[in-house]
Enzyme design. Structure first.
Site, short mmCIF file in Angstrom:
data_model
loop_
_atom_site.label_atom_id
_atom_site.label_comp_id
_atom_site.label_asym_id
_atom_site.label_seq_id
_atom_site.Cartn_x
_atom_site.Cartn_y
_atom_site.Cartn_z
CB CYS A 1 -0.95 -0.01 1.20
SG CYS A 1 -1.97 1.46 1.27
CB CYS B 1 -0.83 2.53 3.95
SG CYS B 1 -2.27 1.90 3.14
CG ASP B 2 2.83 1.17 4.62
OD1 ASP B 2 2.34 1.66 5.65
OD2 ASP B 2 2.57 0.03 4.22
#
Ligand code: NAP
Length: 315
Positions: free
Chosen positions: A134, A137-138
């Site tokens: 992701c 997300c990261d």
């Protein structure tokens, strides 16, 4: 007496929320069980440029949030819950869920698909420690660091372009030299000064298991067999998805990759015959198009079939 729902929807991505909107407007008070990845794939993507009606694009999470509000406005109930087993032979249909046993006259399976992993033990050991599927997300954790993105489709291109905001350099690794990505996405990634392509290359091992952080990747050139180490601090996977259908094993026909087989778009089958009251929509039954707009379209179809199914039976 256990309540009997008119319809329960598994999944809260584009397909599930469209089905929720339509069944809610039909007065069926749908119960949406959001699943392990609430909002589905759009909730972890960035700019969506190909959903009609948004000429300047819209952020995936915002689009999903709008769909949730729209469905809730007409009476859909959304619960952070998931289903572990379905008994589609029973009438009403029985669901084993994190809310307990649920009974429903109809079921709309919109549980989507989740990120695919390479399956290397070193990769699995380092998920959350430099290995991710992701980017949104990261990506933030890789500011000014070199990273790799694996894959040759639109997801990989999109991740690489997004991650270029943070990373110092991105190496895109693809196992072939032909790409599934659309021309526009591929050209954007190829033209990007921070993105370098390595084709015919596979990841053999993620280095850094003992240190609990990604220290590099051991790569193999599939044409020459030569191996080398790429120094990166992170590896992002963009290698497609696998359908979330474990809870349906034995209940509806699945294809060889685990996608729900459907007939007339959204009718599920068991041993080739239609399963009464069980419909599927979105990526869980679509290995061909897999677009937000096609997921929404099939969510609408599933909802209309639910309405008809209940009406035909006098509900
Ligand atoms: P995809 O098109 O199926 O591409 C998956 C890629 O991963 C392929 O290049 C495949 O290689 C590679 N791959 C699969 N398993 C692998 C493995 N074990 N090891 C190494 N490589 C592996 O999947 P996707 O990119 O997620 O796209 C799915 C759908 O969503 C597509 O229809 C796409 O157009 C759409 N999408 C659209 C956008 C957009 O328009 N903005 C963004 C994301 C996704 P091979 O080519 O060798 O099989």
């Amino acid at each position: 007496m256990t309540e009997i729902h008119d319809t329960v929807i598994l999944g809260s991505g584009c397909a599930g929320l469209t089905a929720a909107l339509y069944t809610a407007r039909a007065g069926l008070k749908p119960l949406v069980l959001e699943g392990h990845e609430p909002g589905g794939q759009l909730s972890i993507t960035t700019l969506v440029e190909n959903f009609p009606g948004w000429p300047d694009g819209i952020q995936g999470p915002e689009l999903i949030d709008n769909m949730k509000k729209q469905a809730a406005r007409f009476g859909a109930t959304l619960e952070h819950a998931h289903v572990s087993a379905v008994d589609a032979n029973a009438h009403p249909i029985r669901l084993q869920s994190s809310l307990g046993e649920l009974h429903t006259r109809t079921l709309i399976v919109a549980s989507g698909a989740s990120a695919r992993w390479l399956g290397l033990p070193s990769e699995q050991a380092l998920i959350g420690h430099g290995v991710s599927s992701c980017a949104t997300c990261d990506g933030f954790f890789f500011r000014d660091k070199p990273i790799a993105v694996v894959g040759g489709g639109d997801s990989a291109m999109e991740e690489a372009i997004f991650l270029s905001r943070f990373a110092s350099k991105i190496t895109l690794l693809h196992r072939r030299d032909a790409f599934r990505a659309s021309k526009i996405m591929l050209e954007r990634a190829m033209a990007h000064p921070k993105i370098e392509f390595r084709t015919n290359t596979v990841v053999e091992e993620v280095l850094g298991v003992d240190e609990k952080e990604v220290k590099g990747l051991r790569l193999r050139d599939v044409t020459s067999g030569a191996q080398d180490v790429l120094n990166v601090s992170g590896m992002f996977l963009g290698i497609g998805h696998v359908p979330n259908t474990k809870m349906l094993l034995g209940q509806v026909d699945l294809d060889d990759e685990g996608y729900v087989k459907t007939t007339n778009n959204v009718f599920t089958m068991r041993n080739g015959a239609v399963v009464p009251g069980v419909f599927a929509c979105g990526d869980v039954q679509d290995r061909r198009y897999r677009q937000a707009v096609t997921a929404a379209g099939s969510g609408c179809m599933a909802a209309l079939e639910v309405e008809k199914y209940l009406e035909d039976r006098g509900h």
